[in-house]
Design a protein around this motif. Sequence first.
Motif, PDB file in Angstrom:
ATOM      1  N   HIS A  12       0.837  -1.206   0.012  1.00 37.09           N
ATOM      2  CA  HIS A  12      -0.125  -0.104  -0.046  1.00 37.09           C
ATOM      3  C   HIS A  12       0.885   1.088  -0.131  1.00 37.09           C
ATOM      4  O   HIS A  12       0.436   2.435  -0.661  1.00 37.09           O
ATOM      5  CB  HIS A  12      -0.906   0.056   1.378  1.00 37.09           C
ATOM      6  N   GLN A  13       2.028   1.038   0.629  1.00 40.83           N
ATOM      7  CA  GLN A  13       2.809   2.535   0.799  1.00 40.83           C
ATOM      8  C   GLN A  13       3.522   2.679  -0.477  1.00 40.83           C
ATOM      9  O   GLN A  13       3.963   4.056  -0.519  1.00 40.83           O
ATOM     10  CB  GLN A  13       4.056   2.212   1.805  1.00 40.83           C
ATOM     11  N   PHE A  14       3.568   2.272  -1.250  1.00 38.28           N
ATOM     12  CA  PHE A  14       3.957   2.465  -2.728  1.00 38.28           C
ATOM     13  C   PHE A  14       3.045   3.049  -3.848  1.00 38.28           C
ATOM     14  O   PHE A  14       3.411   3.366  -4.781  1.00 38.28           O
ATOM     15  CB  PHE A  14       4.645   1.274  -3.481  1.00 38.28           C
ATOM     16  N   HIS A  15       1.680   3.060  -3.434  1.00 34.19           N
ATOM     17  CA  HIS A  15       0.772   3.643  -4.316  1.00 34.19           C
ATOM     18  C   HIS A  15       1.015   5.023  -4.459  1.00 34.19           C
ATOM     19  O   HIS A  15       1.242   5.841  -3.575  1.00 34.19           O
ATOM     20  CB  HIS A  15      -0.445   3.405  -3.684  1.00 34.19           C
ATOM     21  N   ILE A  16       0.915   5.221  -5.828  1.00 34.34           N
ATOM     22  CA  ILE A  16       0.953   6.526  -6.192  1.00 34.34           C
ATOM     23  C   ILE A  16      -0.600   7.281  -6.330  1.00 34.34           C
ATOM     24  O   ILE A  16      -1.347   6.883  -7.036  1.00 34.34           O
ATOM     25  CB  ILE A  16       1.459   6.789  -7.861  1.00 34.34           C
ATOM     26  N   ASN A  17      -0.731   8.483  -5.307  1.00 36.19           N
ATOM     27  CA  ASN A  17      -1.905   8.999  -5.416  1.00 36.19           C
ATOM     28  C   ASN A  17      -1.784  10.426  -5.909  1.00 36.19           C
ATOM     29  O   ASN A  17      -0.950  11.247  -5.700  1.00 36.19           O
ATOM     30  CB  ASN A  17      -2.459   8.957  -3.696  1.00 36.19           C
ATOM     31  N   ASN A  33       1.608  12.367  -4.992  1.00 38.25           N
ATOM     32  CA  ASN A  33       2.240  12.202  -3.805  1.00 38.25           C
ATOM     33  C   ASN A  33       3.811  11.917  -4.043  1.00 38.25           C
ATOM     34  O   ASN A  33       4.751  12.736  -3.505  1.00 38.25           O
ATOM     35  CB  ASN A  33       1.922  11.226  -2.900  1.00 38.25           C
ATOM     36  N   SER A  34       4.123  11.206  -5.130  1.00 37.12           N
ATOM     37  CA  SER A  34       5.564  11.051  -5.478  1.00 37.12           C
ATOM     38  C   SER A  34       6.008  12.459  -5.991  1.00 37.12           C
ATOM     39  O   SER A  34       7.116  12.911  -5.448  1.00 37.12           O
ATOM     40  CB  SER A  34       5.594  10.066  -6.650  1.00 37.12           C
ATOM     41  N   SER A  35       5.263  13.145  -6.767  1.00 39.21           N
ATOM     42  CA  SER A  35       5.906  14.477  -7.002  1.00 39.21           C
ATOM     43  C   SER A  35       6.079  15.455  -6.118  1.00 39.21           C
ATOM     44  O   SER A  35       7.018  16.059  -5.932  1.00 39.21           O
ATOM     45  CB  SER A  35       4.768  15.346  -8.091  1.00 39.21           C
ATOM     46  N   LEU A  36       5.024  15.443  -5.025  1.00 39.56           N
ATOM     47  CA  LEU A  36       5.257  16.351  -3.874  1.00 39.56           C
ATOM     48  C   LEU A  36       6.336  15.862  -3.071  1.00 39.56           C
ATOM     49  O   LEU A  36       7.232  16.711  -2.701  1.00 39.56           O
ATOM     50  CB  LEU A  36       4.012  16.190  -2.949  1.00 39.56           C
ATOM     51  N   TYR A 111       3.853   7.675   6.241  1.00 39.23           N
ATOM     52  CA  TYR A 111       2.936   8.350   5.141  1.00 39.23           C
ATOM     53  C   TYR A 111       3.591   9.217   4.158  1.00 39.23           C
ATOM     54  O   TYR A 111       3.165   9.760   3.271  1.00 39.23           O
ATOM     55  CB  TYR A 111       2.022   9.270   5.935  1.00 39.23           C
ATOM     56  N   PHE A 112       5.115   9.080   3.982  1.00 36.39           N
ATOM     57  CA  PHE A 112       5.642   9.718   2.842  1.00 36.39           C
ATOM     58  C   PHE A 112       6.077   8.515   1.955  1.00 36.39           C
ATOM     59  O   PHE A 112       6.552   7.293   2.350  1.00 36.39           O
ATOM     60  CB  PHE A 112       7.060  10.241   3.474  1.00 36.39           C
ATOM     61  N   ILE A 113       5.740   8.747   0.954  1.00 35.12           N
ATOM     62  CA  ILE A 113       5.982   7.827  -0.272  1.00 35.12           C
ATOM     63  C   ILE A 113       7.737   7.983  -0.425  1.00 35.12           C
ATOM     64  O   ILE A 113       8.122   9.013  -0.481  1.00 35.12           O
ATOM     65  CB  ILE A 113       5.234   7.988  -1.708  1.00 35.12           C
ATOM     66  N   THR A 114       8.462   6.736  -0.964  1.00 39.17           N
ATOM     67  CA  THR A 114       9.715   6.797  -1.208  1.00 39.17           C
ATOM     68  C   THR A 114       9.822   6.876  -2.841  1.00 39.17           C
ATOM     69  O   THR A 114       9.681   5.909  -3.420  1.00 39.17           O
ATOM     70  CB  THR A 114      10.389   5.449  -0.706  1.00 39.17           C
ATOM     71  N   VAL A 115      10.255   7.993  -3.101  1.00 45.93           N
ATOM     72  CA  VAL A 115      10.392   8.359  -4.456  1.00 45.93           C
ATOM     73  C   VAL A 115      11.386   7.182  -5.301  1.00 45.93           C
ATOM     74  O   VAL A 115      10.834   6.813  -6.333  1.00 45.93           O
ATOM     75  CB  VAL A 115      11.181   9.769  -4.989  1.00 45.93           C
TER      76      VAL A 115
ATOM     77  N   PRO B  47       4.479   8.445 -16.840  1.00 47.60           N
ATOM     78  CA  PRO B  47       4.646  10.002 -17.406  1.00 47.60           C
ATOM     79  C   PRO B  47       4.567  11.026 -16.361  1.00 47.60           C
ATOM     80  O   PRO B  47       5.534  11.784 -16.404  1.00 47.60           O
ATOM     81  CB  PRO B  47       3.452  10.182 -18.383  1.00 47.60           C
ATOM     82  N   SER B  48       3.801  10.918 -15.557  1.00 49.29           N
ATOM     83  CA  SER B  48       3.713  11.781 -14.204  1.00 49.29           C
ATOM     84  C   SER B  48       5.392  11.867 -13.582  1.00 49.29           C
ATOM     85  O   SER B  48       6.136  13.030 -13.247  1.00 49.29           O
ATOM     86  CB  SER B  48       2.520  11.398 -13.262  1.00 49.29           C
ATOM     87  N   GLN B  49       5.669  10.565 -13.211  1.00 48.33           N
ATOM     88  CA  GLN B  49       6.771  10.358 -12.643  1.00 48.33           C
ATOM     89  C   GLN B  49       7.953  11.107 -13.314  1.00 48.33           C
ATOM     90  O   GLN B  49       8.764  11.683 -12.451  1.00 48.33           O
ATOM     91  CB  GLN B  49       6.993   9.097 -11.892  1.00 48.33           C
ATOM     92  N   LEU B  50       7.979  10.481 -14.464  1.00 47.41           N
ATOM     93  CA  LEU B  50       9.173  11.115 -15.300  1.00 47.41           C
ATOM     94  C   LEU B  50       9.043  12.399 -15.362  1.00 47.41           C
ATOM     95  O   LEU B  50      10.160  13.272 -15.432  1.00 47.41           O
ATOM     96  CB  LEU B  50       9.005  10.459 -16.396  1.00 47.41           C
ATOM     97  N   LEU B  51       7.938  13.239 -15.865  1.00 47.14           N
ATOM     98  CA  LEU B  51       7.979  14.672 -15.826  1.00 47.14           C
ATOM     99  C   LEU B  51       8.289  15.419 -14.543  1.00 47.14           C
ATOM    100  O   LEU B  51       9.222  16.396 -14.493  1.00 47.14           O
ATOM    101  CB  LEU B  51       6.523  14.920 -16.424  1.00 47.14           C
ATOM    102  N   TRP B  52       7.865  15.021 -13.393  1.00 46.34           N
ATOM    103  CA  TRP B  52       8.185  15.566 -12.039  1.00 46.34           C
ATOM    104  C   TRP B  52       9.584  15.368 -11.822  1.00 46.34           C
ATOM    105  O   TRP B  52       9.912  16.500 -11.063  1.00 46.34           O
ATOM    106  CB  TRP B  52       7.142  15.108 -11.083  1.00 46.34           C
ATOM    107  N   LEU B  53       9.980  14.193 -12.179  1.00 45.92           N
ATOM    108  CA  LEU B  53      11.387  14.012 -11.791  1.00 45.92           C
ATOM    109  C   LEU B  53      12.478  14.840 -12.684  1.00 45.92           C
ATOM    110  O   LEU B  53      13.176  15.443 -12.029  1.00 45.92           O
ATOM    111  CB  LEU B  53      11.882  12.399 -11.964  1.00 45.92           C
ATOM    112  N   ALA B  54      11.837  15.022 -13.908  1.00 43.48           N
ATOM    113  CA  ALA B  54      12.716  15.984 -14.753  1.00 43.48           C
ATOM    114  C   ALA B  54      12.744  17.333 -14.400  1.00 43.48           C
ATOM    115  O   ALA B  54      13.676  18.130 -14.181  1.00 43.48           O
ATOM    116  CB  ALA B  54      12.303  15.774 -16.299  1.00 43.48           C
ATOM    117  N   ILE B  55      11.458  17.749 -13.959  1.00 42.99           N
ATOM    118  CA  ILE B  55      11.413  19.222 -13.361  1.00 42.99           C
ATOM    119  C   ILE B  55      12.309  19.257 -12.038  1.00 42.99           C
ATOM    120  O   ILE B  55      12.730  20.210 -11.865  1.00 42.99           O
ATOM    121  CB  ILE B  55       9.706  19.445 -13.116  1.00 42.99           C
TER     122      ILE B  55
END
Lengths: 254, 197
Positions: A12-17, A33-36, A111-115, B47-55
């Motif tokens: 569950h902890q690896f889900h991208i929301n 959440n990964s972007s965050l 609660y933090f995802i590991t990028v 795509p989202s991960q790649l884009l945000w990683l790149a940014i």
Amino acid sequence: MAGDPTKVDPIHQFHINTLIPIEVGGYDISFTNSSLLMVISVVLAGGFLFLATSSRGIVPGRAQSISEILYEFIASMLRDSAGSQGMKFFPFVFTLFMFILVANLLGMFPYFITVTSHLIVTAALAIVVFLMVLIAGLWRNGLGFFKLFVPSGIPVVLLPLVVAIEVISFLTRPISHSVRLFANMLAGHITLKVFSGFVVSLTSMGAVGFVGAILPLGMAVGLTALEFLIAFLQAYVFAMLTCIYINDAIHPGH
Amino acid sequence: MFVAKAYAEETGGHASTEGDAHTAGTEVPHGGAAQASFPPFDSSTFPSQLLWLAITFGLFYLFLQKVVLPRIGAIFETRSDRIAQDLDQAARMRDEADEAIAAYEQELADAKSKANEIGQQARDNAKAEAEAERKAAEAELESKLEGSAAQIEKIKDAAMSEIGTIAEDTASTIIEALTGGKTTKAEIQAAVSRARN
């Protein structure tokens, strides 16, 4: 929270929301959440380094010392493996190390995802390194770069075999490079979650379960310490391998 | 069915539970056509991960390369400059100290040689004085000695001349007693002087 507490999903902890849905040209590029966590990692690392060095002290303070140690650590690593010519790549290696280190460490927060526990992220980083080495190697050495695949002092009979092995090992570099980091982060976090899950499951079974939960709790505590070590170690290993690959781009002859 | 449930949970805030092992909390984009079982291999998030990683990585790289790393490099440079400067100053000060020591040594040597000179002079003076005194005393003694010697000579001469007379007298007396004869004074004188010489 509804649901059965005895069943814990370690995946569950690896889900991208999705936090802010964005879609461009049919691609889902939502802010997740990964972007965050990526943004937090970068802001935290950049902010720390910026503020720590803002006084530019001749005699460094504590924070400035940490920044200088990080700088020296990566600089000496790169200089030792790739020589002074490799220092052109220093900003890249330093960025890589800081990004992975901070992302790994932040992933330890609940609660933090590991990028870096997502293969696509580590693969992207490894492919950037791979392409950079390839392009820089060809740029600097021209066709001489392919001497990388022909070790000197090998009997002619063995040469085709050795060259084939060298080429394959070069081409599989991004795979081992990325899977190493990804698998370490993924496996570590799953193990941690499984042992923590045992604690939750056992304590819900009454007094006997409470006693039985001591062992997995101890394991979870120990694993947490180990995970912090691995978070640093894998960032180091990733940067170290990058340095070694950069050396190949600069000095292709074995 | 699972998809619908998961979607409902998603839209209902953070009500997703850990209980629904297969669906809870899963990002199910656009009707959930791609229901991946394992999030790292769910290609719909790539795509989202790649884009945000790149940014993020790109901005981080630019920030470190343009701002932070030159700054840390400058800190190191300033520090090594400062250390070199301090070492220079220390070397200069040491040179000054060496010069001062050399000057002191020189002065000390001068003073020593001067002292030696004065001592030597005093010694020479004393020696010369002593020598002069000694010479004066010697000269006096010498003159006294000479006076004494002259007197002795005179006395000796007188005695010698007396001896001649005595010898002549004695001789004439002996001759007279032995021979009974007379001899002239001139003969005896000649004989005595012959015998004495």
